[in-house]
Design a protein around this motif. Structure first.
Motif, short mmCIF file in Angstrom:
data_model
loop_
_atom_site.label_atom_id
_atom_site.label_comp_id
_atom_site.label_asym_id
_atom_site.label_seq_id
_atom_site.Cartn_x
_atom_site.Cartn_y
_atom_site.Cartn_z
N UNK A 277 0.93 -1.21 0.07
CA UNK A 277 -0.05 -0.02 0.04
C UNK A 277 0.85 1.01 0.22
N UNK A 278 0.73 2.02 -1.03
CA UNK A 278 1.69 3.14 -1.05
C UNK A 278 0.65 4.35 -0.85
N UNK A 279 0.96 5.18 0.38
CA UNK A 279 -0.05 5.91 0.76
C UNK A 279 0.74 7.31 1.55
N UNK A 280 -0.21 8.19 1.80
CA UNK A 280 0.38 9.75 2.25
C UNK A 280 -0.18 9.91 3.59
N UNK A 281 -1.40 9.19 4.03
CA UNK A 281 -1.91 9.41 5.32
C UNK A 281 -1.77 8.34 6.44
N UNK A 282 -0.90 8.32 7.44
CA UNK A 282 -0.55 7.55 8.14
C UNK A 282 -1.73 6.78 9.05
N UNK A 283 -2.86 7.77 9.03
CA UNK A 283 -4.34 7.30 9.69
C UNK A 283 -5.36 6.49 9.10
N UNK A 284 -4.95 6.51 7.71
CA UNK A 284 -5.74 5.58 6.90
C UNK A 284 -5.10 4.56 6.07
N UNK A 285 -4.16 5.05 5.25
CA UNK A 285 -3.38 4.11 4.38
C UNK A 285 -2.55 3.10 5.22
N UNK A 286 -1.90 3.91 6.21
CA UNK A 286 -0.66 3.14 6.58
C UNK A 286 -1.09 2.35 7.79
N UNK A 287 -2.01 2.88 8.84
CA UNK A 287 -2.42 1.86 9.64
C UNK A 287 -3.06 0.64 9.24
N UNK A 288 -4.25 1.08 8.05
CA UNK A 288 -4.88 0.04 7.72
C UNK A 288 -4.19 -1.07 6.75
N UNK A 289 -3.02 -0.67 6.36
CA UNK A 289 -1.97 -1.75 5.63
C UNK A 289 -1.53 -2.57 6.73
N UNK A 290 -1.27 -1.99 7.61
CA UNK A 290 -0.41 -2.48 8.55
C UNK A 290 -1.40 -3.73 9.51
N UNK A 291 -2.56 -3.16 9.86
CA UNK A 291 -3.69 -4.01 10.47
C UNK A 291 -4.12 -5.17 9.63
N UNK A 292 -3.99 -4.97 8.35
CA UNK A 292 -4.60 -6.04 7.51
C UNK A 292 -3.31 -6.88 6.75
N UNK A 293 -2.42 -6.76 7.44
CA UNK A 293 -1.20 -7.67 7.04
C UNK A 293 -0.41 -7.47 5.80
#
Ligand code: G3P
Ligand code: MG
Length: 335
Positions: A277-293
């Motif tokens: 996941x390539x994203x600019x927003x830690x509160x959506x893109x990044x935490x989402x990717x991390x939590x979904x594996x």
């Protein structure tokens, strides 16, 4: 040079990419430098990718065509997941819906298959005294252009409120949404006689982004800011009870599961950790990717700015300047 090197080298395993749009590929409607090179590189290598955005408001095929033109790279409709795309799965559940967002969301909802779609502008047209502070009520031409004259609108029992995209008329939409959440069984012009955390009919927000990046030097309010106000007013009107609402979009699993399904339709089975996941927003893109594996990669071209605090859940696997550097680094790490 770099492009050529990556064009010919082999990957050790199958990987896929999911790109955020605002702050990664585009700023409003302008391409972010090197975004087209990043996608061209993947095209040339036949590496599967999708665009996974919390934005929306228009039909997927229109948005895909628009982005294809802007970036000079073909994006198929099946490669674009907008935050309201998973609303399609709600079609069998709700017949009469109130659609919120730009007037184009009427067409989106009808195209998904919702039977009876009413846009908030239709209610203002029916009786504009309902929304004293709507930005639309004094613009008669605009109101007539975007709204429909719906007979017996006051007899409609709404089944749900769907926020497809950011409200373009906060004054009107906040009033109408609040009325219906606190109505007698989902009918306008009525008021229920009790307080509850459960609204009279269900409400679905398509994302909870407080802020997003449109290229202005300070991040702008997103749908999460609108949701915050709707929730606060509901709480005030319901003796402090928190509104029970539903939220789609990143960072929730519904979006990542949908995105994974789309990638796998293109490319067959891919392991979660091999989706970047390539994203600019830690509160959506990044935490989402991390939590979904999934694997996560944060760029500096949007919401995130150096110095912003990141706890473990929000920390990306990679932090890079822009989307091209993201793709380049991931490819290098996988060969
Ligand atoms: O309204 C758009 C916004 O909230 C975020 O879009 O592409 O950055 O997920 P995106
Ligand atoms: Mg973004």
């Amino acid at each position: 040079m770099i492009f050529k090197r990556f064009l010919h080298s082999n990957l050790t395993r199958k990987i896929g990419f999911a790109f955020d749009i605002d702050g990664v590929l585009l700023h409003s409607n302008s391409p972010i430098p090197r975004a087209n090179d990043a996608l061209k590189l993947l095209h040339a290598r036949s590496i599967p990718f999708i665009l996974l955005t919390n934005g929306g408001g228009t039909l997927e095929h229109e948005r895909a065509e628009f982005i294809s033109k802007k970036l000079g790279v073909e994006i198929k409709t099946s490669q674009l997941v907008q935050s309201h795309t998973p609303f399609k799965k709600l079609v069998p559940t709700f017949e009469n819906i109130l659609a919120i967002g730009p007037h184009t969301v009427r067409q989106v909802a009808e195209n998904y298959g919702f039977k009876n779609v009413i846009h908030s502008s239709d209610i203002i047209r029916y009786n504009n005294i309902i929304t004293p502070f709507s930005g639309l009520r004094n613009q008669n031409d605009e109101l007539m252009k975007i709204s429909k004259n719906i007979k017996n609108i006051h007899e409609t029992k709404f089944d749900s409120i769907l926020i497809f995209n950011d409200s373009r008329d906060w004054g009107g939409d906040i009033q109408i949404i609040s009325d219906i959440l606190n109505s007698d069984n989902g009918r306008i012009n009525t008021k229920r006689s009790y307080k509850s955390e459960v609204p009279s009919i269900p409400i679905y927000f398509s994302n909870k982004d407080l802020l997003y990046s449109n290229g202005y030097n300070i991040n702008r309010f997103g749908q999460g800011a609108f949701r915050y106000i709707v929730r606060e007013l509901y709480r005030k009107l319901n003796d402090g009870k928190e509104l029970q609402d539903n939220i789609y979009g990143k960072p929730f699993p519904v979006m990542y599961n949908f995105g994974k399904e789309c990638l796998e339709k293109q490319a067959g089975k891919i392991n979660e950790k091999d989706i970047y996941m390539i994203g600019d927003n830690p509160n959506s893109d990044i935490i989402g990717a991390n939590k979904n594996g999934w694997s996560s990669c944060l760029v500096r071209s949007g919401v995130y700015q150096d110095g912003d605090k990141l706890d473990d859940d929000h920390t990306p696997g990679l932090l890079v300047n822009d989307v091209y550097e993201a793709v380049e680094t991931v490819l290098k790490n996988n060969q």
